[in-house]
Scaffold this active site. Structure first.
Site: not given
Ligand code: PMP
Length: 423
Positions: A119, A195, A198, A221, A380
């Protein structure tokens, strides 16, 4: 316990206020259950005050809540202690903090290793370091949309100081084996950053089992309010790092000659903090824990399996991601129409080679008329789009309150869209 979307949906006021809404854009942000909304509103209504400052009762209570939330986050992701949890705004801010503070120690010619499926939040903060002569490298994606681990290993060398990689791609859904990647980093004395924007909302994540040095995610999220995010960092590393933002509350002492800094994690929390956000995040974790993260993961896997089953009913649908739901999170990106074959492994394939007979934005606008919310665009991840030979995709990302019926309605609408646009 398996997830019961119909029952869970009742916990989310947005669905009673929009009874026809089919919300399939959860990779962008999730809806909020009443328990989270109530926790934030109760906080405002009862003990709202600034934390770590007042000696009066409600300020002490607010501080206790804020620090209690830190403890809950720390347990949720398996950190050693709450001090390893820094509250920030989101994943983006966490990675910027790391690029700034770790970047201060890098020298010209040092390398940062990323992957081709990141991202922008895990690209642009590192690009800033190019000005100081830092070299950014990218581990390749394979033609089946999985990461090329051999290439990652090959690109780790004595100059690789930092490697930062996503656990789940927000475009492909690809689940990367971050444990394996962190292992490779450790053996190479490279700092590893995950990261987890998600992954933490969708599956069980344990930072000690992964063995990474840092990990970042965003509250919004995972059912929590926007504006609260988390950076996990190994305490010994955080201790040695320079602060990111300077200001109130992050200091030990200040005089006209300079300042000393507070202990971690407060050293990284300058200025008035998003206490209500932390309170909401704590309630969101309670909610997710009551379902069980393994059940959340299983549900999303079943959603993807259902999509796999019906996607062939739409002619010329091209999906982007591994065709094995075991290797993939709850993200499904696709395009429709006039899809020219392209060679993913061809490194020169960075220009947009596919023209869509239905542009993802048109598709999303059509679906919106059917009350179906999906994302369209580059998500993104413009460099990844380039690697896939497209400028944009449509993306469906189900969560705990979505069910097969909604996916069927989505595919019906897709099919109608195709018919209408073909006229
Ligand atoms: N990384 C990934 C993989 C993401 O999907 C996102 C959000 N789309 C981010 C980072 C950035 O998250 P935020 O906007 O909450 O900082």
């Amino acid at each position: 316990m398996s997830v019961n979307p119909e029952r869970l949906k009742k916990d989310f006021p947005i669905f009673s206020n929009n009874p026809d809404l089919i919300y399939l854009d959860n990779a962008a942000t999730t809806q909020k259950p009443s328990s989270v909304i109530r926790a934030v509103s109760d906080y405002y209504a009862t003990i709202n005050s600034n934390v770590h400052r007042g000696v009066y009762k409600i300020s002490e209570e607010a501080t206790e809540m804020y620090e209690g939330s830190r403890k809950k986050v720390s347990e949720f992701i398996g950190a050693r202690e709450p001090a390893e949890i820094v509250f920030l705004r989101n994943t983006t801010e966490a990675i910027n903090l790391l690029s700034y503070t770790l970047g201060r120690k890098l020298k010209k010619g040092d390398e940062v290793l990323l992957t081709e499926m990141e991202h922008h939040s895990n690209l642009v903060p590192w690009y800033f370091l190019r000005e100081a002569g830092i070299v950014i490298k990218f581990a390749k994606m394979k033609a089946d949309f999985t990461l090329d681990y051999e290439d990652f290993q090959d690109k780790l060398n004595t100059r690789t100081v930092i490697a930062s990689f996503t656990e789940v791609s927000n475009v492909l859904g690809t689940i990367n084996d971050v444990r394996e990647l962190s292992n490779m980093c450790r053996e190479n004395s490279t700092i590893s950053i995950v990261d987890a924007a998600q992954s933490v909302p969708h599956m069980s994540v344990d930072v000690r089992a992964i063995g990474c040095d840092f990990l970042a995610f965003s509250g919004h999220k995972m059912l929590a309010p926007a504006g609260i995010g988390v950076l996990y960092g190994r305490k010994d590393l955080l201790d040695r790092m320079h602060p990111f933002l300077g200001g109130g509350e992050m200091i030990g002492e200040v005089d006209y000659n300079g300042a000393t800094y507070a202990d971690v994690p407060w050293k990284f929390e300058a200025g008035t903090q998003n206490v209500e956000g932390a309170v909401g995040l704590s309630a969101a974790i309670d909610y997710l824990k009551s379902i069980g993260m393994d059940s959340v993961r299983e549900h999303e896997r079943s959603m993807i399996d259902h999509i796999f089953k019906i996607m062939d009913t739409i002619g010329d649908l091209r999906q982007f991601g591994p065709m094995d739901s075991g290797k993939r999170g709850g993200v499904f990106s696709f395009n429709i129409g006039d899809v020219k074959p392209f060679d993913l492994l061809n490194q020169s394939n960075t220009k947009f080679a596919i023209s869509h007979s239905i542009h993802p934005h048109d598709l999303a606008a059509f679906l919106d008329r059917n009350n179906i919310a999906v994302r369209s665009g580059h998500h993104c991840a413009m460099p990844l789009m380039g690697r896939m030979g497209v400028s944009s995709t449509a993306r469906v990302s189900p969560y705990i309150y979505n069910d097969e019926r909604e996916l069927d309605l989505f595919f019906d609408a897709l099919s109608n869209c195709r018919k209408e646009m073909a006229r």
